[in-house]
Design an enzyme around this catalytic site. Sequence first.
Site: not given
Ligand code: FPP
Length: 258
Positions: A38-39, A41, A43, A85-86, A89, A206, A213-214
Amino acid sequence: MSAFSALSGKDFAMFFKKKKPSAIDMENLPKHIGVIMDGNGRWAKKRGLPRSAGHKAGADSLKKIVTACNKMGIRYITVYAFSTENWSRPKEEVDYLMNLLLGYLRDAENTLAGENVVIRAIGSRAELSEEIQEQIIKTEAFTANNTGIVMNIALNYGAREELTTAVRGIADDVQKGEITVGDISPELISSRLYTGGQPDPDLLIRTSGEIRLSNFMLWQLAYSEMYFTDKLWPDFTVRDLEDAIIEYQRRNRRFGGV
Ligand code: FPP
């Protein structure tokens, strides 16, 4: 004079303070690590970059962590790449993530497979594009005979969907008379999950400071040790992984016993 009375107050405190080990005990590695990456976005936002740049950096971070786990001798890693749930987006972000995943699976045949990694996708495939579904089949077949770490990429994964599918399959078998209601056991349910046949995660990591746990591996995490860190996923280094494992090794796992 006793040995203790020779110690000054500070030394005395140090003597009794449990010293944090600085090295991993290779005899007590977690067999299976789950990771909620997580994180990405945040970053990117911190750097004034689009969210896609965060996901790209997250994918790079993932490669380093999988390679390190494999070298260490960890047997399984399950990473949450895209949840059920993604899809909510913005379309642009979903499309970017799907392309990144497709590229990752394609590249994996040259990079991670070369490192002997077994790649598997877990989650509901029907909603993924045909191109991704075909690539999953190819990458899984290409890496199936490798003997290193098994990397489960959770893709269109949600634990509630996983459990619902498992329950439907079991109910179907009961209806057909293939099993009885009495045959339903925790072991049977485990075997019907996407991770059937694999040990449950010993450790869940996490990143990004969120403590939840989402909808990730709700059944399998029943007795896992949880490790939450404020580090954003693209900043999570091999040293951070080592810290998580050292912390895991300090925990006293009781599995409900005393
Ligand atoms: C959560 O961060 C991350 C995701 C929903 C996607 C995870 C994907 C990757 C790490 C890269 C791709 C993976 C592979 C296997 C190629 P967020 O976008 O929710 O961050 P935020 O909470 O800071 O907005």
